[in-house]
Design a protein around this motif. Structure first.
Motif: not given
Length: 170
Positions: A66-67, A69-72, A99-101
């Motif tokens: 997870k991260t 940072e906002e990434f999709y 972020r939460n997968l």
């Protein structure tokens, strides 16, 4: 005494909210595995629940890094098995938030004009892929993939080397 009165007011409200969300669904649900599709260490599950409206809610939950940072990660429901050549996109799913997968999508009309019921989904010839990126060379990187419906979703039948390149037909 005031605390007791407040507690008696708040508790029923909490339970009412909880039962409202539980009342959205029928008892029909099905789960499929998503298998590691590249050198990136992700696996996951797809759960499809039937809403009382008859619509289907598809939830993707990945296991992996997870991260903050906002990434999709883009996610697609395709026709055909994961190893089928030129399998067109049946439905563009909401992307998986790194972020939460997780991702949740209410399915509606597919690219071919169909709207599936829960029973039809169990007979659907399809698969799911989650990509590393929306475009460019990383689009070809499949983080996870898995068959759904009538297609074999077992660990024994999955071969990451057989994952077909996604067709951009939608």
């Amino acid at each position: 005494m005031k605390k007791l009165v407040l507690l008696l007011i708040v508790l029923p409200a909490l339970f009412a909210c909880e039962s409202d969300s539980e009342n959205l669904y029928t008892d029909n649900f099905i789960t499929y595995d998503l298998f590691k599709g590249s050198e990136f260490d992700y696996t996951g599950k797809v759960e499809v629940k039937e809403l009382k409206t008859g619509q289907l809610e598809m939830s993707i939950s990945l296991n992996g890094a997870k991260t903050n940072e906002e990434f999709y990660f883009p996610a697609h429901l395709h026709f055909d098995s994961y190893d089928g050549e030129d399998a067109p996109i049946a439905y563009q799913l909401n992307p998986v938030d790194q972020r939460n997968l997780e991702s949740k999508t209410i399915l509606s009309t597919f690219s071919n004009g169909e709207i599936l019921t829960f029973e039809e989904l169990k007979k659907f010839d399809g698969h799911i892929k989650v990509h590393l990126a929306e475009s460019g060379p990383d689009y070809a990187v499949i983080l996870v993939a898995g068959n759904i419906g009538v297609n074999d979703n077992s660990t024994a039948s999955f071969n990451p080397e057989a994952i077909a390149v996604c067709s951009s037909n939608y």
